[in-house]
Design an enzyme around this catalytic site. Structure first.
Site, PDB file in Angstrom:
ATOM      1  N   GLU A 158       3.072   2.319   1.711  1.00 51.30           N
ATOM      2  CA  GLU A 158       1.838   1.533   1.577  1.00 51.30           C
ATOM      3  C   GLU A 158       1.645   0.583   2.737  1.00 51.30           C
ATOM      4  O   GLU A 158       0.518   0.270   3.107  1.00 51.30           O
ATOM      5  CB  GLU A 158       1.861   0.741   0.265  1.00 51.30           C
ATOM      6  CG  GLU A 158       0.612  -0.091   0.046  1.00 51.30           C
ATOM      7  CD  GLU A 158       0.470  -0.612  -1.369  1.00 51.30           C
ATOM      8  OE1 GLU A 158      -0.136  -1.668  -1.551  1.00 51.30           O
ATOM      9  OE2 GLU A 158       0.961   0.049  -2.298  1.00 51.30           O
ATOM     10  N   LYS A 159       2.742   0.149   3.340  1.00 49.18           N
ATOM     11  CA  LYS A 159       2.637  -0.849   4.393  1.00 49.18           C
ATOM     12  C   LYS A 159       3.757  -0.663   5.409  1.00 49.18           C
ATOM     13  O   LYS A 159       4.791  -0.047   5.109  1.00 49.18           O
ATOM     14  CB  LYS A 159       2.675  -2.260   3.796  1.00 49.18           C
ATOM     15  CG  LYS A 159       3.904  -2.529   2.940  1.00 49.18           C
ATOM     16  CD  LYS A 159       3.832  -3.893   2.284  1.00 49.18           C
ATOM     17  CE  LYS A 159       2.895  -3.924   1.109  1.00 49.18           C
ATOM     18  NZ  LYS A 159       3.421  -3.235  -0.084  1.00 49.18           N
ATOM     19  N   ASP A 195       3.126   1.139  -3.568  1.00 51.05           N
ATOM     20  CA  ASP A 195       3.753   0.135  -4.431  1.00 51.05           C
ATOM     21  C   ASP A 195       3.735   0.609  -5.886  1.00 51.05           C
ATOM     22  O   ASP A 195       2.821   1.338  -6.293  1.00 51.05           O
ATOM     23  CB  ASP A 195       3.013  -1.198  -4.322  1.00 51.05           C
ATOM     24  CG  ASP A 195       3.314  -1.922  -3.020  1.00 51.05           C
ATOM     25  OD1 ASP A 195       4.239  -1.490  -2.311  1.00 51.05           O
ATOM     26  OD2 ASP A 195       2.618  -2.903  -2.715  1.00 51.05           O
ATOM     27  N   ASP A 225       2.586  -0.030  -8.676  1.00 54.16           N
ATOM     28  CA  ASP A 225       1.576  -0.593  -9.568  1.00 54.16           C
ATOM     29  C   ASP A 225       0.314   0.260  -9.457  1.00 54.16           C
ATOM     30  O   ASP A 225       0.257   1.214  -8.678  1.00 54.16           O
ATOM     31  CB  ASP A 225       1.298  -2.066  -9.236  1.00 54.16           C
ATOM     32  CG  ASP A 225       0.854  -2.284  -7.795  1.00 54.16           C
ATOM     33  OD1 ASP A 225       0.477  -1.303  -7.122  1.00 54.16           O
ATOM     34  OD2 ASP A 225       0.873  -3.438  -7.332  1.00 54.16           O
ATOM     35  N   TYR A 234       7.667  -9.399   1.487  1.00 56.56           N
ATOM     36  CA  TYR A 234       6.252  -9.137   1.212  1.00 56.56           C
ATOM     37  C   TYR A 234       5.557 -10.397   0.725  1.00 56.56           C
ATOM     38  O   TYR A 234       6.022 -11.062  -0.196  1.00 56.56           O
ATOM     39  CB  TYR A 234       6.129  -8.028   0.164  1.00 56.56           C
ATOM     40  CG  TYR A 234       4.703  -7.687  -0.193  1.00 56.56           C
ATOM     41  CD1 TYR A 234       3.851  -7.134   0.755  1.00 56.56           C
ATOM     42  CD2 TYR A 234       4.211  -7.937  -1.467  1.00 56.56           C
ATOM     43  CE1 TYR A 234       2.538  -6.826   0.433  1.00 56.56           C
ATOM     44  CE2 TYR A 234       2.898  -7.633  -1.801  1.00 56.56           C
ATOM     45  CZ  TYR A 234       2.068  -7.078  -0.843  1.00 56.56           C
ATOM     46  OH  TYR A 234       0.769  -6.779  -1.169  1.00 56.56           O
ATOM     47  N   ARG A 256       2.205 -11.021  -0.334  1.00 54.82           N
ATOM     48  CA  ARG A 256       1.143 -11.102  -1.355  1.00 54.82           C
ATOM     49  C   ARG A 256       1.683 -10.755  -2.737  1.00 54.82           C
ATOM     50  O   ARG A 256       1.077 -10.037  -3.512  1.00 54.82           O
ATOM     51  CB  ARG A 256      -0.027 -10.194  -0.959  1.00 54.82           C
ATOM     52  CG  ARG A 256      -0.799 -10.762   0.221  1.00 54.82           C
ATOM     53  CD  ARG A 256      -1.982  -9.938   0.610  1.00 54.82           C
ATOM     54  NE  ARG A 256      -2.814 -10.661   1.578  1.00 54.82           N
ATOM     55  CZ  ARG A 256      -3.878 -10.140   2.167  1.00 54.82           C
ATOM     56  NH1 ARG A 256      -4.251  -8.905   1.892  1.00 54.82           N
ATOM     57  NH2 ARG A 256      -4.582 -10.846   3.027  1.00 54.82           N
TER      58      ARG A 256
END
Length: 718
Positions: A8-9, A103, A105, A319, A321
């Site tokens: 994702e990142k 992630d 979620d 991370y 956020r």
């Protein structure tokens, strides 16, 4: 078989690469190791199409075109991310299977699924759940791969449904009210409007507050056979409280006092308890934003941006956020390596004890992310700008605190029971200052919620007798609630359920956040809340007055004009129920969107031609030099300086060309300086001092809504 891992990142992608044995080299955001290729997204790479991308007629806003909705909302590459999308699509063509490393979620599931769907992928997809970026955890996760089947895709589909529904709300309600009020930019949103409601409601509670007198009964008790005087305060039973909190009539207390005094000698029970106050938990983003706003006056957006820099540029923190304040057990075992590294970097030393197992180390409370903590990154700390360093140091210190002892207290409580309540006295003694010898967190963060002392006294626990002395009836006045700051606003966004009156909606909001420590019936996410506040400022719905955030007349008028289904947190609760049905295959995207349209369509028949809103509209066509750091509107150049277009609505922020401070160092504000200061909050300047020219850092700050400067020494770093 060659596998493509899509993270994702970047942080996660590089962590995965480190966890896989063998040499590697990163080229253009792609790492190849043995038979594995690793790449990553940068948040959402795709966006929903604008209405005029379906049909050019929607470029012009017209009521007859409402509601705007499409059977299939298309996704397209977002801005300059098209090249990255094409790059990932090419990698998909070259691999045999894909490993989805979004992630763990709903949003993380959707974020990678949308790329695969856009690429029309037909190759097998596995799913990996990585809660923590430590090598051991990543290796373990890759031994537990599962199929990215329809059940998982449905989880992502629920996040897509929410994104579409939010878009439908924004497009239709915003156009309807902008057209009705004949002014552009009247934006409406599922999270934005209830957040505005929090501020408007608070301001009106303050503006409409009528002070009421209330009374307390204080009386000293002289213990028989003891040379001790105990300062009692009467605590009435709840049914005696006139407004749920206070006794408003002095006569009631006088009558109770008279009844108690009928007994010459009172029986006093003395209890004793020891307690420990543990350090506050490490930060999640909301707690960090609130902390930095309270301590340093940083806006939510500024702290968000600084944490992004600390993570992306320096890999200094985990991370950023995150919505969690908890950590994995792996972090506990690694602390004896991380903390010495961090303390050496800070040039600070604390008597940490690695045997202390803080409550923050709890695997079951870690959600898709864990708390924000420092890393082992060997970056040069002197390279950080002053404000970046402040944020980094606070993150470090809140982690260091987890390995310092708790505060130890002894509390002595004396009480006299009566039919109407009890006379109560509390005295607290600090036995060990614990972590507060080194750190002083804000009172609201330290978990210290014991009763307020009524006065100092000490006694062994047991039963005593006392004679009450002269009564004192203290007259006080009720106070209105305090104005919101950005710190208190973001805290209420994480727990807005406490203001919801409907029990069913309140319960749904809390159920939505079940298992999320730090979120308790919330609206918005860690990644979006600062943007919501910036939007409210930009629209002129609210303004900053010092640290306080106040609703404008425009904000109040517009909020009261909005229908109930939009301006409360109820919509978030109702959508969540439908999203859960989507995950289980009982509903689809259309179900959620139809619920939005069903609520919206009746408003098309309303006659709003008579409705007006106050405040001067902002319609300034001049070129923007930057964004106002106080209210979010644009800064434009005029003859005297660079000022905010929102000045008629109360924003006084400006960068004056002939500022006294700047003149003192031989400088005049020009456009290039203004642009740099507004963007980065600092710029480099050459200063003549005693025939010597030196480079300094000119740093921009804000005090009471106005620009202030300070000059710092510049140390060039590699």
């Amino acid at each position: 078989m060659h596998s493509l891992i899509i993270a994702e990142k970047p942080e996660l992608g590089r962590a995965i690469a480190k966890a896989i044995d063998g040499p590697s080299k990163e080229v253009r955001g792609v790492i190849v190791k043995k038979n594995v290729t690793i790449t990553w997204a940068y948040g959402h790479l795709l966006r929903l199409c604008e209405p005029d991308e379906y049909d050019a007629k929607y470029k012009k806003w017209r009521k007859e075109d409402l509601p705007i909705c499409f059977e299939n909302w298309k996704l397209v590459p977002d801005g300059n991310k098209k090249e990255r999308v094409m790059q990932i699509m090419a990698l998909i063509e070259q691999c045999d299977q894909i490993i989805h490393a979004g992630d763990p979620d709903d949003e993380g599931q959707f974020l990678i699924d949308e790329i695969l769907q856009y690429a029309q992928n037909t190759k097998p997809v596995k799913r990996v759940y990585i809660n923590d970026n430590t090598p051991a955890n990543i290796k373990k996760a890759f031994h537990e791969l599962i199929d990215n089947d329809e059940k998982l895709i449905a989880i992502g589909r629920s996040a897509y449904a929410r994104a579409v529904a939010d878009y439908v709300v924004g497009i239709n309600y915003s156009r309807l009210y902008s057209l009705a009020l004949r002014r552009s930019g009247m934006s409406v949103g599922r999270v934005q409007s209830p957040t505005l409601g929090l501020i408007v409601t608070r301001d009106e509670q303050i503006d409409n507050h009528v002070k009421q007198k209330y009374y307390e009964w204080h009386v000293d008790g002289a213990l028989l056979h003891e040379d001790v005087l105990i300062p009692f305060v009467f605590k009435p039973k709840s049914d005696l409280l006139d407004d749920g909190k206070h006794i408003l009539h002095k006569e009631i207390l006088e009558e109770i006092a008279q009844q108690v005094h009928q007994q010459d000698v009172q029986k006093v029970k003395v209890e004793e308890k020891e307690m420990e106050v543990r350090p506050p938990l490490p930060f999640n983003l909301a707690k960090l934003q609130a902390h930095m706003n309270t301590k340093c006056g940083f806006t939510l957006a500024k702290t968000d941006q600084i944490t992004q820099t600390l993570r992306d540029k320096y890999q200094a923190i985990t991370y950023n956020r995150s919505d969690s304040q908890y950590l994995k057990e792996e972090h506990f075992t690694e602390a004896d390596k991380v903390l010495p590294h961090v303390m050496a970097k800070l040039q600070e030393s604390y008597p940490v004890d690695y045997q202390i197992h803080s409550e923050c180390f709890n695997d079951k409370y870690v959600t898709a992310h864990h708390a924000i903590i420092p890393t082992m990154s060997d970056f040069p700390i002197q390279a950080l700008l002053p404000d970046e360093r402040k944020v980094y140091e606070e993150i470090c210190r809140y982690y260091i605190m987890q390995f310092l002892p708790p505060i130890k207290k002894r509390q002595v409580i004396a009480s006299i029971k009566s039919e109407q309540g009890e006379l109560r006295a509390v005295s607290t003694f600090i036995l060990d200052e614990g972590y507060k010898q080194f750190f002083q967190p804000e009172k609201e963060d330290d978990g210290d919620h014991e009763e307020t002392d009524s006065g100092k006294f000490t006694l062994p626990k047991g039963n005593y007798e006392a004679v009450l002395q002269e009564d004192v009836f203290v007259e006080k006045e009720t106070n209105p609630p305090k104005r919101y700051t950005q710190a208190t606003l973001i805290k209420d966004m994480t727990s807005i359920a406490k203001y919801v009156k409907d029990k069913e909606i309140k319960d749904i909001l809390k159920k939505k956040d079940k298992g999320k420590k730090g979120e308790n019936g919330s609206i918005g996410t860690s990644a979006t809340r600062s943007q919501i506040v910036e939007t409210l400022l930009k629209r002129g719905y609210v303004v900053m007055k010092g640290k306080q955030i106040l609703s404008t007349q425009l904000g109040k008028d517009f909020y009261h004009l909005l229908p109930d289904e939009i301006k409360t947190a109820d919509l978030t609760a109702k959508w969540w129920v439908i999203q859960e049905d989507i995950k289980e295959g009982k509903a689809d995207v259309k179900t959620l969107v139809d619920s939005v349209l069903e609520a919206f369509i009746p408003h098309l028949k309303e006659d709003l031609s008579h409705v007006k809103v106050e405040s001067v509209p902002i319609d300034d066509k001049r070129e923007a030099v930057g964004i106002c750091p106080v209210c979010g509107n644009k800064i434009v150049e005029n003859t005297k300086g660079f000022g905010c277009v929102n000045y008629r609505n109360g924003c006084k922020f400006a960068l004056w060309k002939e500022d006294r401070f700047l003149q003192g160092i031989g400088k005049t504000m020009n456009k290039a300086m203004a642009e740099k200061l507004l963007k980065d909050k600092y710029c480099l300047v050459k200063v003549m001092q005693e025939e010597t020219e030196s480079i300094k850092i000119l740093q921009l700050g804000i005090r009471n809504g106005r620009a202030v400067y300070r000059l710092l020494d510049y140390q060039k770093t590699q």
